[in-house]
Scaffold this active site. Structure first.
Site, PDB file in Angstrom:
ATOM      1  N   GLU A  47     -29.120   1.864 140.596  1.00 41.77           N
ATOM      2  CA  GLU A  47     -29.308   0.637 141.351  1.00 41.77           C
ATOM      3  C   GLU A  47     -27.941   0.263 141.926  1.00 41.77           C
ATOM      4  O   GLU A  47     -26.972   0.172 141.176  1.00 41.77           O
ATOM      5  CB  GLU A  47     -29.813  -0.479 140.410  1.00 41.77           C
ATOM      6  CG  GLU A  47     -30.223  -1.684 141.197  1.00 41.77           C
ATOM      7  CD  GLU A  47     -30.751  -2.824 140.338  1.00 41.77           C
ATOM      8  OE1 GLU A  47     -31.011  -2.631 139.135  1.00 41.77           O
ATOM      9  OE2 GLU A  47     -30.892  -3.927 140.909  1.00 41.77           O
ATOM     10  N   ARG A 271     -29.581   6.587 125.605  1.00 38.19           N
ATOM     11  CA  ARG A 271     -28.443   6.279 126.463  1.00 38.19           C
ATOM     12  C   ARG A 271     -27.155   6.496 125.692  1.00 38.19           C
ATOM     13  O   ARG A 271     -27.140   6.505 124.466  1.00 38.19           O
ATOM     14  CB  ARG A 271     -28.536   4.884 127.069  1.00 38.19           C
ATOM     15  CG  ARG A 271     -28.719   3.735 126.129  1.00 38.19           C
ATOM     16  CD  ARG A 271     -29.154   2.454 126.858  1.00 38.19           C
ATOM     17  NE  ARG A 271     -28.284   2.037 127.935  1.00 38.19           N
ATOM     18  CZ  ARG A 271     -28.704   1.778 129.170  1.00 38.19           C
ATOM     19  NH1 ARG A 271     -29.967   1.933 129.495  1.00 38.19           N
ATOM     20  NH2 ARG A 271     -27.873   1.346 130.070  1.00 38.19           N
ATOM     21  N   LYS A 281     -23.563  -3.137 133.201  1.00 38.90           N
ATOM     22  CA  LYS A 281     -22.979  -3.503 134.492  1.00 38.90           C
ATOM     23  C   LYS A 281     -22.804  -5.011 134.613  1.00 38.90           C
ATOM     24  O   LYS A 281     -21.852  -5.482 135.210  1.00 38.90           O
ATOM     25  CB  LYS A 281     -23.868  -2.999 135.632  1.00 38.90           C
ATOM     26  CG  LYS A 281     -23.625  -1.546 135.959  1.00 38.90           C
ATOM     27  CD  LYS A 281     -24.358  -1.140 137.213  1.00 38.90           C
ATOM     28  CE  LYS A 281     -25.790  -0.755 136.887  1.00 38.90           C
ATOM     29  NZ  LYS A 281     -26.504  -0.128 138.006  1.00 38.90           N
TER      30      LYS A 281
HETATM   31  P1  ATP Z   1     -26.780  -0.988 133.107  1.00 40.07           P
HETATM   32  O1  ATP Z   1     -27.648  -1.404 131.974  1.00 40.07           O
HETATM   33  O2  ATP Z   1     -25.414  -0.554 132.687  1.00 40.07           O
HETATM   34  O3  ATP Z   1     -26.744  -1.957 134.214  1.00 40.07           O
HETATM   35  P2  ATP Z   1     -28.783   0.524 134.393  1.00 40.07           P
HETATM   36  O4  ATP Z   1     -29.642   1.406 133.582  1.00 40.07           O
HETATM   37  O5  ATP Z   1     -29.360  -0.735 134.851  1.00 40.07           O
HETATM   38  O6  ATP Z   1     -27.410   0.337 133.647  1.00 40.07           O
HETATM   39  P3  ATP Z   1     -28.993   2.043 136.769  1.00 40.07           P
HETATM   40  O7  ATP Z   1     -28.165   1.978 137.980  1.00 40.07           O
HETATM   41  O8  ATP Z   1     -30.389   1.594 136.856  1.00 40.07           O
HETATM   42  O9  ATP Z   1     -28.219   1.279 135.646  1.00 40.07           O
HETATM   43  O10 ATP Z   1     -28.932   3.503 136.138  1.00 40.07           O
HETATM   44  C1  ATP Z   1     -29.077   4.701 136.856  1.00 40.07           C
HETATM   45  C2  ATP Z   1     -29.468   5.781 135.907  1.00 40.07           C
HETATM   46  O11 ATP Z   1     -28.455   5.939 134.902  1.00 40.07           O
HETATM   47  C3  ATP Z   1     -30.742   5.447 135.173  1.00 40.07           C
HETATM   48  O12 ATP Z   1     -31.540   6.597 135.131  1.00 40.07           O
HETATM   49  C4  ATP Z   1     -30.283   5.025 133.811  1.00 40.07           C
HETATM   50  O13 ATP Z   1     -31.262   5.300 132.856  1.00 40.07           O
HETATM   51  C5  ATP Z   1     -29.023   5.864 133.629  1.00 40.07           C
HETATM   52  N1  ATP Z   1     -28.113   5.212 132.694  1.00 40.07           N
HETATM   53  C6  ATP Z   1     -27.627   3.959 132.755  1.00 40.07           C
HETATM   54  N2  ATP Z   1     -26.867   3.670 131.690  1.00 40.07           N
HETATM   55  C7  ATP Z   1     -26.853   4.791 130.926  1.00 40.07           C
HETATM   56  C8  ATP Z   1     -26.245   5.151 129.676  1.00 40.07           C
HETATM   57  N3  ATP Z   1     -25.481   4.292 129.000  1.00 40.07           N
HETATM   58  N4  ATP Z   1     -26.462   6.390 129.203  1.00 40.07           N
HETATM   59  C9  ATP Z   1     -27.216   7.262 129.875  1.00 40.07           C
HETATM   60  N5  ATP Z   1     -27.815   7.004 131.043  1.00 40.07           N
HETATM   61  C10 ATP Z   1     -27.645   5.788 131.569  1.00 40.07           C
HETATM   62 MG    MG Z   2     -31.427  -0.299 135.951  1.00 41.60          MG
END
Ligand code: ATP
Ligand code: MG
Length: 564
Positions: A47, A271, A281
């Site tokens: 995102e 994760r 984030k």
């Molecule tokens: P955050 O919670 O840090 O905002 P998010 O999951 O909302 O992270 P996205 O931009 O939606 O962030 O993530 C893009 C991809 O990266 C998704 O497939 C998500 O599952 C993966 N991802 C995000 N954080 C992690 C993590 N800590 N370990 C592994 N994969 C991750």
């Molecule tokens: Mg997300």
């Protein structure tokens, strides 16, 4: 929930075991063998609402790595269904970070590319009596969803006719209603044991400017209604996401089956969580906005631009992601393993230079006045015959204060009164006199050198200690930014209720210092961190100017970590 920490020792042990297939590789190999799929197609779906962090690196390495391993491809798909938080600044940084990690996507796509198709499918569901416009408030919807033990209460608007729903939905799209006035919901089952099926939201009204579609839309699809269909449109064979989405999977499948479109499948992995690190984030954004760090690329941040500025290499990150593997259980990884990977990579590849940080004068009294002798020293000891740098040696040197001790214990092999030490790459010197100022502080060490100990032309004589040094008149002054961990709590998910995560910011995460470097350092062209011999790895910072070089500490040479 208390997470199990995978300690450094355990992780290192695991990496030495024979590599078995991980569960995703097993699934892919089975699907290929059974002919369920002909080739592998994955996607990385960020995102664009922040900068990528180390957790994303794991997801990138997995998605791109699996496709590479099985001759497939990976799309970069921005999950941009939330216009109020998204920005092109983030879109650009994400691409830069993925390239830096060493991966190239097949197509660059956006969930918003599919808004028209998603809208058409929504009308299709409405016409089939599988979706309805609901006038309840967000709060009413929440209350009426019921609980795990209690079925939900159907909305009073649930039985609107398809014709009425179609008319209302089109009016929503045309901007007739205010935000929150109406939503579109799937009509599934308000008593379903999986709460996700209790008439999930498909569309909400948002009068927001979108970074790509501008003001074309004032209704935006929800994540669950978007993600699977986007995967399906792109014929993603293995849609890999983090564990918290496992409860969403049945709904992911429901939309694909109900719409009768290409059957993408979702698989979940744990994760990445790291000790002393936060990877949300939202919280990282708060640190930036409150000025608690210098920006998204502050070298203490776990963002990819942050660790890059710190001097971590893409190779080290990929090595780390490979070593930690994939798991289906939530785990907290020891950050020492990441630091170990950084050292492994830099130890092999980085150039060496001598830098004195806490200087004390060392004068060689028998050195000819004004003489400069240049020594050719290897840039990397792993390649003694490889590239060299020239290091000037004179009678006025600086050494690190810690390398001299007046009342030295027996095992102190560095310089002491009447003791001998080799000045790295050059001669053996002997300390004859210690000069102190009025406060008793040592200001100068008067030594003599032994000309017969020249490392190439001299005769071999060994001494126990070798120390680094620089020629005082040639030394270049550096600003050193010595970075340490940003947080003091190992498991940042365990912040006590009465505290805030910001209470655990490490007050010593940045300690400024000075360095005096051999001149060749400033013309280093390696583009990666260098080793300050006997001290640590440092990387030139973007704040450097020719008159004011700035170096960031990447990591110490050895782990100084002591368990609490
Ligand atoms: P955050 O919670 O840090 O905002 P998010 O999951 O909302 O992270 P996205 O931009 O939606 O962030 O993530 C893009 C991809 O990266 C998704 O497939 C998500 O599952 C993966 N991802 C995000 N954080 C992690 C993590 N800590 N370990 C592994 N994969 C991750
Ligand atoms: Mg997300």
């Amino acid at each position: 929930m208390c997470r199990k920490i995978r300690t450094f020792e355990r992780l290192l042990y695991l990496t030495m075991e024979e590599k078995k297939l991980n569960f995703l590789e097993e699934i892919i190999e089975r699907d290929l063998a059974e002919g369920k799929v002909d080739s592998v197609m994955t996607r990385f779906p960020p995102e664009p609402n922040g900068y990528l962090h180390l957790g994303h690196a794991k997801s990138i390495c997995l998605n791109f790595g699996l496709a590479q391993k099985y001759g497939g491809k990976t799309n970069l798909r921005y999950d941009d269904t939330n216009p109020t938080k998204e920005d092109t600044e983030y879109v650009d940084s994400i691409k830069e970070d993925i390239r830096w990690l060493g991966f190239q996507w097949d197509k660059e796509l956006y969930a918003s590319d599919y808004f028209d198709q998603l809208y058409e499918w929504a009308e299709d569901l409405i016409k089939r009596g599988l979706a309805y416009v609901d006038d309840q408030t967000q709060e009413e919807i929440r209350l009426n969803r019921g609980t795990v033990d209690k079925p939900g209460t159907p909305s009073p608007w649930r039985d609107r006719t398809p014709e009425e729903n179609l008319k209302l939905f089109r009016e929503m799209k045309a901007g007739k209603y205010a935000e929150g006035e109406k939503v579109l919901r799937a009509k599934i089952d308000m008593a379903h044991p999986n709460m996700m099926f209790r008439d999930p939201l498909l569309y909400r009204i948002k009068f927001a400017h979108h970074h790509r579609t501008g003001d074309k839309w004032c209704i935006y699809p929800m994540y669950d209604y978007t993600h699977g269909q986007c995967d399906s449109i792109e014929h993603i064979t293995h849609s890999i996401c983090t564990l918290e989405f496992d409860v969403h999977r049945p709904l992911y499948d429901w939309f694909i089956q109900t719409l009768g479109i290409y059957p993408s499948h979702q698989y979940e992995f744990a994760r990445l969580n790291l000790t002393y690190t936060l990877m949300s984030k939202r919280k990282l954004l708060e640190l930036v906005q409150k000025g608690l760090v210098s920006g998204w690329d502050d070298p203490r941040m776990p963002t990819l631009c942050g660790v890059r500025r710190r001097g971590y290499t893409a190779q080290a990150l990929r090595m780390f992601c490979d070593k930690i593997g994939v798991s289906k259980r939530d785990q907290l990884m020891d950050i020492q393993l990441l630091e170990w990977c950084v050292r492994q990579d830099l130890n092999e590849r980085s150039n060496r230079y001598m830098v004195v940080q806490d200087p004390v004068k060392l004068t060689i009294t028998n050195w000819p006045e004004g003489k400069v002798e240049w020594f050719d020293c290897p840039l990397n000891p792993a390649a003694p015959d490889g590239a060299k740098r020239s290091v000037p040696f004179t009678g006025d040197l600086l050494i690190d204060r810690a390398d001299f001790m007046e009342d030295a214990p027996k095992k102190f092999f560095r310089l002491k009164p009447d003791g001998e030490v080799r000045l790295k790459y050059t001669y053996i010197v002997k300390c004859n006199e210690v000069i102190k100022d009025g406060n008793g502080e040592i200001v100068e060490l008067k030594c003599t050198y032994d000309p017969s100990t020249h490392p190439v032309t001299g005769e071999w004589r060994s001494v126990k200690g070798t120390i680094h040094w620089v020629s005082a008149s040639h030394a270049k002054e550096l600003e050193l930014r010595n970075y340490d961990r940003l947080f003091t709590l190992a498991d940042m998910s365990q912040v006590p209720e009465d505290k805030d995560y910001k209470d655990f910011l490490n007050p010593e995460s940045l300690v400024l210092g000075k360095g005096y470097a051999e001149p060749a350092l400033l013309s280093d062209a390696s583009g990666i961190a260098v080793q300050f011999e006997r001290t640590g790895y440092y990387v030139a910072d973007k704040d450097s100017t020719p008159d004011h070089p700035v170096f960031n500490k990447t990591t110490a040479l050895k782990d100084s970590y002591k368990p609490e």
